[in-house]
Motif scaffolding. Sequence first.
Motif, PDB file in Angstrom:
ATOM      1  N   GLY A  22       0.786  -1.229   0.000  1.00  0.00           N
ATOM      2  CA  GLY A  22       0.000   0.000   0.000  1.00  0.00           C
ATOM      3  C   GLY A  22       0.814   1.273   0.000  1.00  0.00           C
ATOM      4  N   GLY A  23       2.071   1.198   0.460  1.00  0.00           N
ATOM      5  CA  GLY A  23       2.900   2.390   0.517  1.00  0.00           C
ATOM      6  C   GLY A  23       2.272   3.473   1.375  1.00  0.00           C
ATOM      7  N   ASP A  24       2.406   4.733   0.978  1.00  0.00           N
ATOM      8  CA  ASP A  24       1.855   5.810   1.802  1.00  0.00           C
ATOM      9  C   ASP A  24       0.364   6.029   1.559  1.00  0.00           C
ATOM     10  OD1 ASP A  24       1.898   7.039  -0.657  1.00  0.00           O
ATOM     11  OD2 ASP A  24       3.372   8.564  -0.103  1.00  0.00           O
ATOM     12  N   HIS A  25      -0.243   5.109   0.813  1.00  0.00           N
ATOM     13  CA  HIS A  25      -1.693   5.181   0.608  1.00  0.00           C
ATOM     14  C   HIS A  25      -2.448   4.370   1.655  1.00  0.00           C
ATOM     15  CE1 HIS A  25      -0.648   7.097  -3.102  1.00  0.00           C
ATOM     16  NE2 HIS A  25      -0.169   5.995  -3.649  1.00  0.00           N
ATOM     17  N   GLU A  31      -0.987 -10.337  -4.417  1.00  0.00           N
ATOM     18  CA  GLU A  31      -1.793  -9.915  -5.561  1.00  0.00           C
ATOM     19  C   GLU A  31      -3.232  -9.640  -5.136  1.00  0.00           C
ATOM     20  OE1 GLU A  31      -1.219 -12.903  -8.523  1.00  0.00           O
ATOM     21  OE2 GLU A  31       0.836 -12.262  -8.961  1.00  0.00           O
ATOM     22  N   GLY A  32      -3.730 -10.447  -4.189  1.00  0.00           N
ATOM     23  CA  GLY A  32      -5.073 -10.216  -3.681  1.00  0.00           C
ATOM     24  C   GLY A  32      -5.197  -8.908  -2.925  1.00  0.00           C
ATOM     25  N   GLU A  80      -7.636  -5.726  -3.902  1.00  0.00           N
ATOM     26  CA  GLU A  80      -8.640  -5.150  -3.003  1.00  0.00           C
ATOM     27  C   GLU A  80      -8.354  -3.682  -2.719  1.00  0.00           C
ATOM     28  OE1 GLU A  80     -12.003  -4.742  -0.842  1.00  0.00           O
ATOM     29  OE2 GLU A  80     -11.417  -6.348  -2.206  1.00  0.00           O
ATOM     30  N   LEU A  81      -7.089  -3.337  -2.504  1.00  0.00           N
ATOM     31  CA  LEU A  81      -6.750  -1.927  -2.300  1.00  0.00           C
ATOM     32  C   LEU A  81      -7.135  -1.106  -3.528  1.00  0.00           C
ATOM     33  CD1 LEU A  81      -3.221  -2.169  -0.603  1.00  0.00           C
ATOM     34  CD2 LEU A  81      -5.384  -1.521   0.492  1.00  0.00           C
ATOM     35  N   SER A  82      -6.971  -1.688  -4.697  1.00  0.00           N
ATOM     36  CA  SER A  82      -7.317  -0.988  -5.937  1.00  0.00           C
ATOM     37  C   SER A  82      -8.817  -0.748  -6.041  1.00  0.00           C
ATOM     38  CB  SER A  82      -6.831  -1.786  -7.149  1.00  0.00           C
ATOM     39  OG  SER A  82      -5.418  -1.860  -7.173  1.00  0.00           O
ATOM     40  N   GLU A  83      -9.607  -1.670  -5.505  1.00  0.00           N
ATOM     41  CA  GLU A  83     -11.049  -1.457  -5.500  1.00  0.00           C
ATOM     42  C   GLU A  83     -11.439  -0.342  -4.536  1.00  0.00           C
ATOM     43  OE1 GLU A  83     -13.357  -4.943  -4.859  1.00  0.00           O
ATOM     44  OE2 GLU A  83     -12.509  -6.024  -6.571  1.00  0.00           O
ATOM     45  N   LEU A  84     -10.730  -0.279  -3.413  1.00  0.00           N
ATOM     46  CA  LEU A  84     -11.038   0.734  -2.407  1.00  0.00           C
ATOM     47  C   LEU A  84     -10.503   2.115  -2.788  1.00  0.00           C
ATOM     48  CD1 LEU A  84     -10.247  -1.375   0.799  1.00  0.00           C
ATOM     49  CD2 LEU A  84     -12.516  -0.662   0.005  1.00  0.00           C
ATOM     50  N   GLU A 142      -0.383  -2.175  -7.715  1.00  0.00           N
ATOM     51  CA  GLU A 142       0.023  -3.279  -8.594  1.00  0.00           C
ATOM     52  C   GLU A 142       1.538  -3.335  -8.745  1.00  0.00           C
ATOM     53  OE1 GLU A 142      -2.179  -2.638 -12.169  1.00  0.00           O
ATOM     54  OE2 GLU A 142      -4.127  -2.951 -11.185  1.00  0.00           O
ATOM     55  N   ALA A 143       2.157  -2.178  -8.873  1.00  0.00           N
ATOM     56  CA  ALA A 143       3.618  -2.140  -9.013  1.00  0.00           C
ATOM     57  C   ALA A 143       4.300  -2.634  -7.739  1.00  0.00           C
ATOM     58  CB  ALA A 143       4.078  -0.721  -9.344  1.00  0.00           C
ATOM     59  N   ASN A 144       3.786  -2.221  -6.595  1.00  0.00           N
ATOM     60  CA  ASN A 144       4.370  -2.663  -5.329  1.00  0.00           C
ATOM     61  C   ASN A 144       4.200  -4.162  -5.122  1.00  0.00           C
ATOM     62  OD1 ASN A 144       5.064  -0.016  -4.775  1.00  0.00           O
ATOM     63  ND2 ASN A 144       3.344   0.369  -3.401  1.00  0.00           N
ATOM     64  N   ALA A 145       3.035  -4.682  -5.503  1.00  0.00           N
ATOM     65  CA  ALA A 145       2.804  -6.122  -5.375  1.00  0.00           C
ATOM     66  C   ALA A 145       3.726  -6.900  -6.295  1.00  0.00           C
ATOM     67  CB  ALA A 145       1.340  -6.450  -5.685  1.00  0.00           C
ATOM     68  N   THR A 146       3.928  -6.389  -7.499  1.00  0.00           N
ATOM     69  CA  THR A 146       4.829  -7.062  -8.445  1.00  0.00           C
ATOM     70  C   THR A 146       6.248  -7.109  -7.892  1.00  0.00           C
ATOM     71  OG1 THR A 146       3.493  -6.405 -10.357  1.00  0.00           O
ATOM     72  CG2 THR A 146       5.803  -6.965 -10.769  1.00  0.00           C
ATOM     73  N   ALA A 147       6.690  -6.001  -7.298  1.00  0.00           N
ATOM     74  CA  ALA A 147       8.031  -5.969  -6.709  1.00  0.00           C
ATOM     75  C   ALA A 147       8.129  -6.948  -5.539  1.00  0.00           C
ATOM     76  CB  ALA A 147       8.361  -4.556  -6.251  1.00  0.00           C
ATOM     77  N   PHE A 148       7.090  -7.002  -4.717  1.00  0.00           N
ATOM     78  CA  PHE A 148       7.080  -7.901  -3.568  1.00  0.00           C
ATOM     79  C   PHE A 148       7.122  -9.357  -4.027  1.00  0.00           C
ATOM     80  CE2 PHE A 148       4.789 -10.380  -0.318  1.00  0.00           C
ATOM     81  CZ  PHE A 148       5.522 -10.053   0.805  1.00  0.00           C
ATOM     82  N   VAL A 149       6.327  -9.698  -5.024  1.00  0.00           N
ATOM     83  CA  VAL A 149       6.327 -11.064  -5.554  1.00  0.00           C
ATOM     84  C   VAL A 149       7.701 -11.411  -6.125  1.00  0.00           C
ATOM     85  CG1 VAL A 149       5.373 -12.545  -7.372  1.00  0.00           C
ATOM     86  CG2 VAL A 149       3.833 -11.167  -5.958  1.00  0.00           C
TER      87      VAL A 149
END
Length: 348
Positions: free
Chosen positions: A59-62, A192-193, A197-201, A210-217
Amino acid sequence: MTRRLLAPAALGAVSVLALAGCAGGTTAGDADATSTPAADALTVVASTNVYGQIVSEIGGDHVDVTSIVSSSAQDPHSYEPSAQDQLTISEADLIIENGGGYDSFIDALIESSGSSAPVITAAEYSHDFPGAESHDEAHADETASPAPTESEEDHAHEGEDHAHEEGDGHDHIEGFNEHVWYDPHTMEDLAEGIAAELSELAPEHAADFEANATAFVGEIGGLEDSLAEIEAADAGAGVFVTEPVPVYLIEAAGLENVTPSEFSESVEEGQDVPPATLLEAMQLIDSGDVRVVIVNPQTGGAETTQVVGEADGKGVPVIEFAETLPEGQTYISWMQENIAALAGALGE
C-alpha cells in the motif's frame, strides 16, 4: 491465483507497523519509518505484524496500517483483545487476518464492533485450505469472475465453522496447517489479492498497488531460489519441528518433516505430549535421522525443552522460527534470515 479477498464478517485486526519504505501507523519494531501516510490513506487493520508489514509494503503511503499482535511476547493463538482493539477494528477500511482458526479473536472483534469493512483472509489463498481451488485455476478465473458476494464469502468460510470442537481455545481447522505465511506461494497470491482489493477501495492508486505487489512477488521469487538451493543440496533431509509453524517452508525446501504428528499438535494446543510420543521423538533424534530441530520461541513447554536438550546432546542443530515479525525486520528480510539459518544448520 485465486482471488478470495473477502471473508465473512469473522476475521482480522492489526497493530501498527511501518517498515523500510512502507507506510503505517506506529508499532514497536519499525525498521525505517520514513514514510508518512497520506491524508486520504486507507485505514488497514491486520491481525499480526506479519500481515501488517506486507500490506504496508504493497500500500505504501496510501495506507495507514495497525497490527494488533506485534510483539514476540504475544501468542496470537491465545491473544485476548482489548476495548482499544475493538475501536481499531470499527474504524478500519480493510481488515487482514490469517484465518483457519489461527487468529480467531478477530471474529469477536468484528462482531462486537459492528464492522462492515471487507476482510482478506490469507489462509484462503493456500492450496491446502478446505475447498480451495488450485492457484492456477484461480488465476485463470481472476479476470473473468466478479468479486465474491456476501453469501459466497459465507460459503467459503463454512470450513471454519467445522473448527476443532475440543474447546481448547485454539479452534483450528482439523487437518489444516494455518501458518500460511511460511508458504511462499501463498504469500505471492496474497500479495496480488491485497493489491486488487486496495485498488477497489482506492482505484486512483491502483497502478501503485500493482507495481508494489509485483516488486514484492519478485522478492519472494528470490526466497524461492534460496529454498531451491537447499533442496539441491539436502533434499529429503529429516527435520523435527516442535510445532507445525515452519512446515510449509521446510517442504518448499524439499526437506522432510519427520515429527510425530501427535507431538507437534500437542505442543501447538498447549497440551501434554503423550509419554509414548515423547519417547518416539527422543528415539528419532537419537537415531541420526534428524538433521535439524526447529522450535517456536513464542510457545513451548517441558517436552520441547527435553527435545532441545536431547538434540544438543547429540550435536543436532536447533534453530528458532517465530510466529510474529521480529523488531526491525521486513517480511522478506525475516524469511531470508530463516532460510539462511536453515541452510546453515544443514551445513553443520
